[in-house]
Design an enzyme around this catalytic site. Sequence first.
Site, PDB file in Angstrom:
ATOM      1  CE  LYS A  15      -3.867  -2.407   2.254  1.00  0.00           C
ATOM      2  NZ  LYS A  15      -4.698  -2.513   3.498  1.00  0.00           N
ATOM      3  CE1 TYR A  55      -9.118  -3.586   0.386  1.00  0.00           C
ATOM      4  CE2 TYR A  55      -8.400  -1.474  -0.492  1.00  0.00           C
ATOM      5  CZ  TYR A  55      -8.134  -2.633   0.213  1.00  0.00           C
ATOM      6  OH  TYR A  55      -6.883  -2.855   0.747  1.00  0.00           O
ATOM      7  CG  ASN A 101      -3.595  -2.716   7.009  1.00  0.00           C
ATOM      8  OD1 ASN A 101      -3.496  -2.214   5.887  1.00  0.00           O
ATOM      9  ND2 ASN A 101      -4.586  -3.530   7.339  1.00  0.00           N
ATOM     10  CG  HIS A 112      -4.787  -6.450  -0.579  1.00  0.00           C
ATOM     11  ND1 HIS A 112      -6.041  -6.579  -0.027  1.00  0.00           N
ATOM     12  CD2 HIS A 112      -4.769  -7.286  -1.653  1.00  0.00           C
ATOM     13  CE1 HIS A 112      -6.745  -7.454  -0.746  1.00  0.00           C
ATOM     14  NE2 HIS A 112      -5.999  -7.894  -1.734  1.00  0.00           N
ATOM     15  CD  GLU A 130      -8.048  -9.396  -4.088  1.00  0.00           C
ATOM     16  OE1 GLU A 130      -8.911  -9.148  -3.227  1.00  0.00           O
ATOM     17  OE2 GLU A 130      -6.901  -9.793  -3.802  1.00  0.00           O
TER      18      GLU A 130
HETATM   19  P1  DAT Z   1      -7.500  -7.453   5.123  1.00  0.00           P
HETATM   20  O1  DAT Z   1      -6.748  -6.317   4.476  1.00  0.00           O
HETATM   21  O2  DAT Z   1      -6.733  -8.026   6.286  1.00  0.00           O
HETATM   22  O3  DAT Z   1      -7.948  -8.511   4.143  1.00  0.00           O
HETATM   23  P2  DAT Z   1     -10.262  -6.533   5.106  1.00  0.00           P
HETATM   24  O4  DAT Z   1     -10.351  -7.094   3.738  1.00  0.00           O
HETATM   25  O5  DAT Z   1     -11.311  -6.909   6.095  1.00  0.00           O
HETATM   26  O6  DAT Z   1      -8.835  -6.839   5.776  1.00  0.00           O
HETATM   27  O7  DAT Z   1     -10.262  -4.939   5.018  1.00  0.00           O
HETATM   28  C1  DAT Z   1      -9.529  -4.276   4.008  1.00  0.00           C
HETATM   29  C2  DAT Z   1      -8.810  -3.122   4.622  1.00  0.00           C
HETATM   30  O8  DAT Z   1      -9.763  -2.199   5.158  1.00  0.00           O
HETATM   31  C3  DAT Z   1      -7.907  -3.472   5.809  1.00  0.00           C
HETATM   32  O9  DAT Z   1      -6.621  -3.876   5.394  1.00  0.00           O
HETATM   33  C4  DAT Z   1      -7.875  -2.193   6.570  1.00  0.00           C
HETATM   34  C5  DAT Z   1      -9.252  -1.601   6.338  1.00  0.00           C
HETATM   35  N1  DAT Z   1     -10.135  -1.934   7.447  1.00  0.00           N
HETATM   36  C6  DAT Z   1     -10.685  -3.141   7.724  1.00  0.00           C
HETATM   37  N2  DAT Z   1     -11.435  -3.106   8.825  1.00  0.00           N
HETATM   38  C7  DAT Z   1     -11.379  -1.822   9.269  1.00  0.00           C
HETATM   39  C8  DAT Z   1     -11.938  -1.122  10.367  1.00  0.00           C
HETATM   40  N3  DAT Z   1     -12.731  -1.742  11.251  1.00  0.00           N
HETATM   41  N4  DAT Z   1     -11.640   0.183  10.498  1.00  0.00           N
HETATM   42  C9  DAT Z   1     -10.854   0.824   9.618  1.00  0.00           C
HETATM   43  N5  DAT Z   1     -10.282   0.226   8.547  1.00  0.00           N
HETATM   44  C10 DAT Z   1     -10.544  -1.076   8.379  1.00  0.00           C
HETATM   45 MG    MG Z   2      -9.278  -8.362   2.590  1.00  0.00          MG
END
Ligand code: DAT
Ligand code: MG
Length: 148
Positions: free
Chosen positions: A9, A49, A112, A115, A126
């Site tokens: 990212k 997303y 974070n 991805h 993807e």
């Molecule tokens: P991951 O990236 O571990 O697959 P995800 O697909 O649930 O997690 O979410 C995509 C991204 O969205 C994640 O890397 C960070 C952000 N995100 C997820 N949950 C969040 C939350 N509760 N508050 C803020 N950002 C969040």
């Molecule tokens: Mg995810």
Amino acid sequence: MEQTFIMIKPDGVQRGLVGEIIGRFEKKGFSLKGLKLVSVDRPFAEKHYADLSAKPFFSGLVDYIISGPVVAMVWEGKGVVTTGRKIIGATNPAESAPGTIRGDYAIDIGRNVIHGSDSVESARKEIALWFPEGTVSWQSSAHSWIYE
Ligand code: DAT
Ligand code: MG
């Protein structure tokens, strides 16, 4: 063989973590099949997303992903989707184990660093979205030293 989509990212790129992150996947024994530095626009990030479009953090997440260039990659290997997620660590860096990428290099969930696809099916979608031009077909000369 199984493939996954991994994206460093904008914070990971800005913080100079590209080499470190690629090194972790490389040293594990996975094979790099696609790699590019790219800036994506809002509609593209929203598509990536799309599953999260109803979440309250969606627009902030999209703002973050379009805030600078990202490194898009395809990695291949046995179990690479699940193992890739383990290498990356839990979504919230507060809960990511030390030794994982997020556990070692991130603090806030909205920064974070990386991805990784969450299933073989997401990976397929993807990779098709990010690499419409296709990926590179090659086999590492180390293959027989990594797989029995
Ligand atoms: P991951 O990236 O571990 O697959 P995800 O697909 O649930 O997690 O979410 C995509 C991204 O969205 C994640 O890397 C960070 C952000 N995100 C997820 N949950 C969040 C939350 N509760 N508050 C803020 N950002 C969040
Ligand atoms: Mg995810």
